[in-house]
Design an enzyme around this catalytic site. Structure first.
Site, mmCIF file in Angstrom:
data_model
loop_
_atom_site.group_PDB
_atom_site.id
_atom_site.type_symbol
_atom_site.label_atom_id
_atom_site.label_comp_id
_atom_site.label_asym_id
_atom_site.label_seq_id
_atom_site.Cartn_x
_atom_site.Cartn_y
_atom_site.Cartn_z
ATOM 1 N N ILE B 152 0.837 -1.205 0.000
ATOM 2 C CA ILE B 152 0.000 0.000 0.000
ATOM 3 C C ILE B 152 0.873 1.257 0.000
ATOM 4 O O ILE B 152 0.650 2.195 -0.771
ATOM 5 C CB ILE B 152 -0.937 0.015 1.231
ATOM 6 C CG1 ILE B 152 -1.927 -1.143 1.171
ATOM 7 C CG2 ILE B 152 -1.672 1.353 1.324
ATOM 8 C CD1 ILE B 152 -2.686 -1.362 2.479
ATOM 9 N N HIS B 279 -13.936 0.510 7.439
ATOM 10 C CA HIS B 279 -13.006 -0.512 6.933
ATOM 11 C C HIS B 279 -13.331 -0.811 5.463
ATOM 12 O O HIS B 279 -13.435 -1.976 5.058
ATOM 13 C CB HIS B 279 -13.072 -1.791 7.765
ATOM 14 C CG HIS B 279 -11.825 -2.633 7.647
ATOM 15 N ND1 HIS B 279 -11.200 -3.226 8.717
ATOM 16 C CD2 HIS B 279 -11.075 -2.962 6.562
ATOM 17 C CE1 HIS B 279 -10.134 -3.901 8.307
ATOM 18 N NE2 HIS B 279 -10.033 -3.754 6.998
#
Lengths: 312, 312
Positions: B152, B279
């Site tokens: 990421i 989330h």
């Protein structure tokens, strides 16, 4: 340019810090900030009255503190600029980064469902993980059509480089450019159906008023997103309302409207998936300072007889 | 790898389209989707029970459908993987793009004041152009500190390239990398005060639980922004609440919390400048399909005895 002190008219609405920079960098010249008339100055910096440009006597250069220049875009002003040999520049390069970042913020907010998440935070806090994940999407592989390709569009293209998107720009002068496709307005009917995102960066003018109308919204891919950081009048807002209610346009992110401020009772505020920012796309902390820095960069070029940037 | 049909256990929760892709690309092998136990399969794809890995008999490769692998990160599982010579891979590269785009969406939403604008749209519609412009800011020239540098973080660095920011990554293995500064945890006290944006991408583990605590929040530049797309437990949430109320942390954008779902009455929902997404950072349209494509890419490598990607 004459090797003598220049008279620089300024009504740029500067704060103390940016005025101090302007003063310190124009020592030796005459800075006029307390008079309403620019017509006898050498240089006008700010938002001079267009009428004064028509009556100018010795004015050599006008540098405006906006990117938009609609009120100077008249036959009378254009003729005066040409006949009196006055250079006209705007502040496009001050606003390219914030406006382009604003557009990308809207695109990513849509892709990542930030506003529905915030809506949930402000209401039931239901932790809708499943629906939010399913409605999120990657920009990669999607297509952007830019309406207009000036400083903002060029900056946006740079920001979009890592996203692996197809970028098509519609502009009057079709010139080749690496990494994007540039097409003429005549091809709009071919490219609008390809777009997942239609980004309107058009200035206001006779050829752009009502540019996005019912016909063109109907040509868009159903559910595609529409963004406007150009000018409100370039959109037929009644047509936009209609396609928002039918879902033909999946969402609209508008930083400009007609009129501004948009009255609190205007239908756009409550239309489905219509999100409005108050003409703030160009704004940023230090904006006045950057306007002065931009002017000073051009002033150095002006004094050295070099080409000015953002010449309109 | 044995040149015989492989037994592929799958409990990846696939939809019809992605299951169809998996079936069509694994013809000739035995795809097991209706049994709860992976211990006798050659390959386990999905979220197999860690206990079954301990009891595995012939299992050669586990590929999980998440980036996080906390429940497999135990001494017992690690020992079993090593002693039974089982390859373990995760789906990091499926989630790098959406998570990185989520972080950038949060950063740009903050820079462009999208949530205050939306708040205004949902209330008085006061067209607060002046305040919104003044509170907006350019990312250019600002500093980002990344906590953790996996898939990421690497993707985010690519997205940030056009923004002309200073990027500092804090990671265990300090290796040189073009365009960013990589420092060890020992230098955190030096780099946290430099950051305008602190982006937490830490996985959960013994060394990261409570990583961002009162001491570290106090080291941040006053008013700097904090983002978390790692795991909720890596943040001391009581400490975060306190610095949000004092303004020491200017805003927090949290995609992960402890617990999840975050109960509607939890204080984080209403803390000043605290914005929460459920989330959803890794989610995206076509997620299941991309999980299968990622697995199939690794399956081809597995069959050809080539290195697998996202090996943990």
């Amino acid at each position: 340019m004459p090797n003598r002190p220049l008279t620089i008219f300024c009504n740029a609405g500067l704060d103390d810090v940016s005025m101090e920079l302007l003063r310190s960098e124009t020592i030796g010249h005459q800075l006029v900030t307390d008079q309403p008339d620019c017509s006898t100055a050498d240089i006008a910096f700010g938002q001079p009255d267009p009428q004064q440009i028509l009556a100018a006597d010795g004015l050599k250069w006008v540098h405006i503190t906006s990117a938009g220049y609609t009120r100077y875009d008249t036959d009378a002003v254009r003729t005066a600029l040409r006949e009196l040999d006055i250079i006209f520049t705007n502040s496009s390069h001050v606003y390219d980064a914030p406006c382009a970042q604003h557009v990308l913020s809207m695109m990513l907010a849509d892709a990542r469902q930030l506003l529905p998440c915030y809506e949930s935070q402000r209401s039931d806090r239901a932790w809708e993980s499943g629906p939010r994940r399913a409605a999120s999407y990657l920009l990669n592989g999607q297509t952007v059509v830019l309406l207009g390709l000036g400083a903002i569009g060029q900056y946006l293209i740079q920001l979009l480089q890592p996203f692996e998107m197809r970028i098509i720009a519609v502009r009057r002068n079709v010139q080749a450019q690496d990494g994007i496709e540039i097409v003429s307005e005549a091809e709009l009917g071919r490219v609008l159906p390809l777009a997942d995102h239609v980004v309107n960066v058009l200035p206001e003018g006779p050829s752009t008023v009502g540019f996005m109308n019912a016909e063109r919204f109907a040509q868009m891919k159903p559910g595609a997103k529409f963004y406007n950081v150009g000018r409100g009048k370039t959109v037929d807002q009644d047509a936009l309302l209609q396609v928002l209610y039918t879902g033909q346009v999946g969402a609209a992110y508008l930083d400009v409207t007609e009129p501004e401020p948009l009255p609190p009772a205007h239908e756009l505020w409550t239309a489905p998936n219509c999100f409005i920012t108050p003409h703030s796309a160009g704004g940023h902390h230090g904006e006045r300072l950057r306007l002065v820095q931009h002017f000073l960069r051009n002033l150095r070029a002006f004094k050295a007889d070099e080409p000015l940037i953002d010449r309109v």
